[in-house]
Design a protein around this motif. Structure first.
Motif, PDB file in Angstrom:
ATOM      1  N   THR A   9       6.296  -5.285  -8.844  1.00  0.00           N
ATOM      2  CA  THR A   9       6.182  -5.736 -10.225  1.00  0.00           C
ATOM      3  C   THR A   9       5.552  -4.642 -11.089  1.00  0.00           C
ATOM      4  N   ILE A  10       4.521  -3.994 -10.580  1.00  0.00           N
ATOM      5  CA  ILE A  10       3.861  -2.924 -11.335  1.00  0.00           C
ATOM      6  C   ILE A  10       4.798  -1.740 -11.524  1.00  0.00           C
ATOM      7  N   VAL A  11       5.459  -1.325 -10.451  1.00  0.00           N
ATOM      8  CA  VAL A  11       6.346  -0.156 -10.535  1.00  0.00           C
ATOM      9  C   VAL A  11       7.526  -0.428 -11.457  1.00  0.00           C
ATOM     10  N   GLN A  12       8.105  -1.625 -11.356  1.00  0.00           N
ATOM     11  CA  GLN A  12       9.215  -1.970 -12.251  1.00  0.00           C
ATOM     12  C   GLN A  12       8.769  -1.911 -13.713  1.00  0.00           C
ATOM     13  N   ALA A  13       7.595  -2.462 -14.012  1.00  0.00           N
ATOM     14  CA  ALA A  13       7.104  -2.469 -15.394  1.00  0.00           C
ATOM     15  C   ALA A  13       6.926  -1.047 -15.906  1.00  0.00           C
ATOM     16  N   ILE A  14       6.276  -0.214 -15.122  1.00  0.00           N
ATOM     17  CA  ILE A  14       6.009   1.164 -15.555  1.00  0.00           C
ATOM     18  C   ILE A  14       7.311   1.949 -15.709  1.00  0.00           C
ATOM     19  N   SER A  15       8.202   1.830 -14.739  1.00  0.00           N
ATOM     20  CA  SER A  15       9.450   2.603 -14.816  1.00  0.00           C
ATOM     21  C   SER A  15      10.305   2.177 -15.999  1.00  0.00           C
ATOM     22  N   ARG A  16      10.306   0.883 -16.330  1.00  0.00           N
ATOM     23  CA  ARG A  16      11.067   0.427 -17.503  1.00  0.00           C
ATOM     24  C   ARG A  16      10.458   0.995 -18.781  1.00  0.00           C
TER      25      ARG A  16
END
Length: 369
Positions: free
Chosen positions: A65-72
């Motif tokens: 969830t954290i990585v998806q948020a940051i990458s988006r």
């Protein structure tokens, strides 16, 4: 300057009431909303996106969830300012340290109540929450924050200006005239999941992707244009994919029900709609079975999700209904006994009435099969 004001992303929300396919679609839509926000920022020349709390649904989301948020966020050419809210409040060694460890320079975590000069003379005053429920007004510190050479002061906070009751948080109370008290040109708020204008300089952005049956409008963000000496220009902009709608229909026959269905389906994008439908009225058993059958076999397959509440839709057996049962051997005997009990009245009559309705419904289903 132009900026995007958003809040209440609540990434990682579990959606436990739904089937896996619906849960997956709703979860992905919340990540897709980040891309929609970034595209709106670039399209309108807004260099900054202010997220007024509850970026995540909990203080302990999983790494994906954290990585998806940051990458988006990092796909888009703007600065992102993230404020801890009541769902993802700031604490040492917690969520926000994990975010900082992974995020690049375009993402700033506002975990301390310290002002930031985001452009020359333009100051951002954050009020991060350090507990789920704070007893004091988190924005009171704005009064004492030093912003030397400021042309524009922007407050960013998460909490309740009004008592939202069961539909929002009642803690973290914010003074309704905070913008005036603290000489703010704009106060960007989060916590209320719908767009809400408090005064010309104070707004709730709402969530960018709707997540409950409270209001018809889809998720939005606010495009804010701020300049010295005037109230800001605020324009709501749709970012949400799904629309959650609640309807209550009083219907008395199949024709009226079909007209309601046709009108609704013609006014929505069914594949992007979650529908909670309550039915009430008195109709024949034949029509009641037909209405519920259309919902199950037609409308339910068109919309993303359908929740039907039909307890107040009463089906009364007509003479034709009873005649159809009378030719069915033991069914006819059971129907005759139930009809006699209904005529007797009293508590047993009420039970018999419900039993006869159920007998006809099940008979009609078997007949259709």
């Amino acid at each position: 300057m132009k900026l995007i004001h958003t809040a209440d992303w609540q990434l990682g929300k579990p959606y436990g009431r739904f089937e896996p396919e619906v849960r997956a679609a709703l979860t992905e839509a919340r990540f897709d909303a980040i891309d929609a926000i970034g595209k709106e920022a670039v399209r309108h020349g807004a260099d900054h996106v202010l997220v007024a709390g509850d970026v995540f649904d909990t203080e302990g989301p999983d790494d994906r969830t954290i990585v998806q948020a940051i990458s988006r966020m990092e796909r888009h050419a703007c600065r992102w300012w993230l404020l801890p809210g009541n769902h993802d409040f700031a604490r040492n060694g917690g969520l926000w340290d994990r975010v900082r460890h992974r995020a690049g320079s375009s993402i700033t975590v506002l975990a301390e109540a310290q002002p930031h000069e985001i452009e020359p003379g333009i100051w951002l005053l954050p009020a991060p929450l350090t507990h789920r429920h704070n007893l004091d007004d988190p924005t009171e510190l704005f009064d004492s924050m030093k912003t030397p050479g400021s042309r524009i002061r922007i407050g960013l906070a998460h909490g309740s200006i009004r008592d939202f009751g069961t539909q929002g948080e009642t803690k973290n109370q914010i003074a309704p005239d905070r913008a005036r008290r603290s000489s703010l040109d704009y106060l960007a708020l989060g916590d209320w999941h719908g767009t809400l204008n408090i005064d010309p300089r104070t707004w709730y952005a709402g969530t960018p992707e709707t997540d409950r049956f409270q209001r018809d409008e889809p998720g939005q963000v606010l495009l804010v244009d701020i300049a010295e000496g005037r109230d800001p220009s605020v324009i709501p902009t749709r970012t949400g994919r799904f629309q959650w709608i609640r309807r209550s229909w009083t219907v008395n026959d199949q024709a009226g029900f079909d007209a309601e269905c046709d009108q609704l389906l013609g006014s929505i994008d069914p594949a992007s709609t979650l529908l909670e439908l309550s039915l009430a009225g008195i109709t024949s058993l034949t029509d009641r079975v037909g209405m519920l059958g259309r919902l199950e076999n037609d409308v339910g397959h068109r919309v993303r999700y359908l929740d039907v509440r039909s307890g107040d839709l009463v089906g009364r057996p007509s003479e034709d209904d009873l005649a159809s049962l009378s030719v069915e051997g033991m069914l006819g005997v059971a129907a005759a006994k139930l009809s006699a009990s209904i005529e007797t009245g009293g508590p047993d009559g009420l039970i018999a009435k419900r039993a006869l309705e159920r007998l006809f419904v099940e008979y009609s289903r078997e007949d259709r099969a």
